[in-house]
Design a protein around this motif. Structure first.
Motif, PDB file in Angstrom:
ATOM      1  N   SER A 155      36.133  62.013  34.196  1.00 39.44           N
ATOM      2  CA  SER A 155      36.131  60.559  34.363  1.00 39.44           C
ATOM      3  C   SER A 155      35.870  59.880  33.020  1.00 39.44           C
ATOM      4  O   SER A 155      35.104  60.383  32.191  1.00 39.44           O
ATOM      5  N   PHE A 156      36.518  58.741  32.824  1.00 42.78           N
ATOM      6  CA  PHE A 156      36.392  58.063  31.535  1.00 42.78           C
ATOM      7  C   PHE A 156      34.956  57.644  31.260  1.00 42.78           C
ATOM      8  O   PHE A 156      34.488  57.702  30.114  1.00 42.78           O
ATOM      9  N   SER A 175      28.126  56.592  20.807  1.00 44.90           N
ATOM     10  CA  SER A 175      28.961  56.240  21.966  1.00 44.90           C
ATOM     11  C   SER A 175      29.227  54.745  22.061  1.00 44.90           C
ATOM     12  O   SER A 175      30.362  54.315  22.317  1.00 44.90           O
ATOM     13  N   ALA A 176      28.193  53.928  21.862  1.00 43.33           N
ATOM     14  CA  ALA A 176      28.371  52.479  21.963  1.00 43.33           C
ATOM     15  C   ALA A 176      29.309  51.971  20.872  1.00 43.33           C
ATOM     16  O   ALA A 176      30.145  51.085  21.111  1.00 43.33           O
ATOM     17  N   HIS A 177      29.167  52.516  19.669  1.00 44.99           N
ATOM     18  CA  HIS A 177      30.027  52.090  18.561  1.00 44.99           C
ATOM     19  C   HIS A 177      31.487  52.447  18.835  1.00 44.99           C
ATOM     20  O   HIS A 177      32.396  51.658  18.533  1.00 44.99           O
ATOM     21  N   ALA A 179      36.960  51.331  20.727  1.00 44.40           N
ATOM     22  CA  ALA A 179      38.150  52.097  20.336  1.00 44.40           C
ATOM     23  C   ALA A 179      38.648  52.940  21.496  1.00 44.40           C
ATOM     24  O   ALA A 179      39.862  53.014  21.766  1.00 44.40           O
ATOM     25  N   LEU A 180      37.726  53.577  22.218  1.00 46.10           N
ATOM     26  CA  LEU A 180      38.105  54.423  23.351  1.00 46.10           C
ATOM     27  C   LEU A 180      38.639  53.601  24.513  1.00 46.10           C
ATOM     28  O   LEU A 180      39.551  54.039  25.226  1.00 46.10           O
ATOM     29  N   ASP A 181      38.081  52.409  24.719  1.00 48.92           N
ATOM     30  CA  ASP A 181      38.606  51.524  25.766  1.00 48.92           C
ATOM     31  C   ASP A 181      40.066  51.171  25.496  1.00 48.92           C
ATOM     32  O   ASP A 181      40.867  51.027  26.433  1.00 48.92           O
ATOM     33  N   ALA A 182      40.394  51.015  24.213  1.00 52.33           N
ATOM     34  CA  ALA A 182      41.747  50.597  23.841  1.00 52.33           C
ATOM     35  C   ALA A 182      42.729  51.762  23.797  1.00 52.33           C
ATOM     36  O   ALA A 182      43.950  51.547  23.803  1.00 52.33           O
ATOM     37  N   PHE A 183      42.218  52.996  23.725  1.00 48.14           N
ATOM     38  CA  PHE A 183      43.097  54.165  23.705  1.00 48.14           C
ATOM     39  C   PHE A 183      42.364  55.302  24.413  1.00 48.14           C
ATOM     40  O   PHE A 183      41.661  56.100  23.808  1.00 48.14           O
ATOM     41  N   THR A 184      42.518  55.335  25.719  1.00 51.64           N
ATOM     42  CA  THR A 184      41.761  56.238  26.579  1.00 51.64           C
ATOM     43  C   THR A 184      42.385  57.636  26.595  1.00 51.64           C
ATOM     44  O   THR A 184      43.515  57.832  26.117  1.00 51.64           O
ATOM     45  N   PRO A 185      41.692  58.617  27.182  1.00 48.04           N
ATOM     46  CA  PRO A 185      42.305  59.939  27.335  1.00 48.04           C
ATOM     47  C   PRO A 185      43.643  59.900  28.075  1.00 48.04           C
ATOM     48  O   PRO A 185      44.564  60.653  27.746  1.00 48.04           O
ATOM     49  N   ALA A 201      41.851  57.132  18.500  1.00 53.35           N
ATOM     50  CA  ALA A 201      41.406  55.810  18.927  1.00 53.35           C
ATOM     51  C   ALA A 201      40.878  54.986  17.769  1.00 53.35           C
ATOM     52  O   ALA A 201      41.173  53.783  17.660  1.00 53.35           O
ATOM     53  N   THR A 202      40.069  55.581  16.891  1.00 49.25           N
ATOM     54  CA  THR A 202      39.531  54.809  15.768  1.00 49.25           C
ATOM     55  C   THR A 202      40.625  54.472  14.760  1.00 49.25           C
ATOM     56  O   THR A 202      40.576  53.412  14.124  1.00 49.25           O
TER      57      THR A 202
END
Length: 417
Positions: free
Chosen positions: A62-63, A74-76, A80-86, A393-394
């Motif tokens: 799960s994401f 993780s917070a930082h 980036a991960l929200d914008a390019f998820t698994p 993502a970054t």
């Protein structure tokens, strides 16, 4: 010249690994002139090395769980991960005609289990979109007016750019390009760089010569390891120097940090995770008194081979222990670690540019117009697809931030006219 041509900017991406190429892909969707510079003879060398073990692109858990795997960072990394998820990673691979599948552990791999087809398709798409790729161009610093200086096969070159994105990697596997030679350059511009440390690494153990000679290369399967990272099941490998493998890598960061803080750390093993302590003690107590130690463990606990040798190596007087104490040893066998293996052997590295030196856009606060992505920055993650996904993502996030910065400059310029 069209209006779009007159507005096109020159963008330099330094580093041709996953983060740099992901940034180039995002920027290739615009009218800007994008060039990727890499010091090595070919791009994506560490990416290709990862492909030798199947190229673990991402993870199918799960994401919300996935996004927590980066510990303090993780917070930082979350925007980036929200914008390019698994799931976006899998769609991106599909767009390059690379089918993926989910393994039994939840890890996601290309069906071909290779990196080279994906990298070839990726490079072709970038070049078709107008991205220029220059190899054997090593960045050596900034020149006058913040130009970029490179060592190339044709001597030193000076390049101007309207914006620069650095994706030069950390310090692991330096022979593949991540050699951290950028550190003194940025330190010279006032950045405090956190020292690099090995991540996802093996450890030295003071094995006896006989044990190392007999068991180096032998896997230890179906055990549970405990550290400050918690408990996890898997396997690892005995090496001539100590231990390595996926189970070790999952505990590497807290073990490394405990060693640094206290000088001591144990990799604690449950050799029989399917049996309770009481049940095991009862079985050992019921074993024939005249049986040899090895037969006693084999019949009562199903311990033999490398696991038996580990018990003998770690607890030299194990054959004199009571059934209850021996059961405790089998459930909590402490392997004392000496030190992490060298960073040049590590899968990845911790350390680099502190996260508080980077704006949410990915731009260095101390260097307007210079953006960073990937393992240059001070975050780490376990193996399992987390490293590659965060690099993708970054890279994309920093490219988006760069575009917004250029747009703001244009707007300011237009307002001043």
């Amino acid at each position: 010249m069209t209006k779009a041509d007159s507005m096109a900017k020159t963008i330099a991406i330094i580093g041709g690994g996953p983060a740099g190429l992901a940034a180039a892909e995002r920027l290739s969707e615009t009218q800007h002139r994008v060039t990727v510079y890499d010091a090595m003879p070919t791009i994506g060398r560490k990416f290709l090395l990862a492909g030798k073990s199947g190229l673990n692109l991402t993870h199918a858990e799960s994401f919300e769980t996935f996004a927590t795997r980066y510990a303090a960072a993780s917070a930082h990394l979350r925007p980036a991960l929200d914008a390019f998820t698994p799931e976006d990673v899998r769609r991106w691979a599909q767009g390059l005609d690379v089918e993926t599948f989910v393994g039994s552990s939840g890890r996601v791999f290309p069906k071909a289990m290779k990196a080279s087809p994906l990298l070839r398709a990726w490079r072709q798409r970038l070049e078709t979109r107008g991205v220029t790729i220059r190899t054997r161009w090593r960045w050596i610093g900034f020149g006058e007016s913040d130009t970029l200086l490179f060592e190339t096969p044709d001597g030193q070159q000076t390049i101007g750019s309207d914006a620069t994105l650095l994706a030069l990697g950390g310090a692991s596997w330096p022979r593949l390009g991540s050699d951290a030679q950028w550190v003194p350059i940025l330190a010279g511009r006032g950045l405090d760089i956190a020292p690099f440390r090995p991540a996802n690494c093996g450890f030295d153990v003071a094995w006896s010569a006989a044990f190392a000679a007999r068991y180096a290369g032998v896997p230890v399967k179906s055990v549970v390891a405990t550290s400050d990272a918690g408990r996890s099941q898997g396997e690892f490998v005995i090496t001539r120097h100590g231990i390595e493998g996926s189970l070790v890598y999952g505990h590497a960061a807290p073990l490394r940090d405990r060693l640094a803080a206290t000088g001591k750390a144990d990799f604690v093993l449950d050799l029989l995770p399917g049996r309770s302590l009481d049940a095991l003690a009862s079985a050992l107590e019921a074993a024939p008194r005249k049986a040899s130690f090895s037969n006693r463990l084999r019949k009562a606990a199903r311990i033999d081979g490398v696991k038996l040798a580990l018990v003998r190596e770690v607890m030299r007087d194990a054959d004199r222990l009571s059934a209850k104490d021996l059961a405790s040893v089998l459930k909590t066998l402490p392997i004392s670690l000496v030190q992490p293996r060298p960073i040049a052997e590590a899968i990845s590295s911790a350390g680099g540019i502190p996260l508080d030196a980077i704006a949410p856009s990915g731009m260095l606060k101390a260097l307007p117009g210079v953006f960073v992505a990937g393992e240059m920055t001070d975050w780490e993650a376990p193996t399992g697809g987390y490293l590659l996904t965060a690099c993708f993502a970054t890279g994309r996030l920093a490219a988006t931030g760069l575009l917004e910065w250029l747009s703001n400059l244009d707007n300011q310029g237009n307002a001043s006219r």
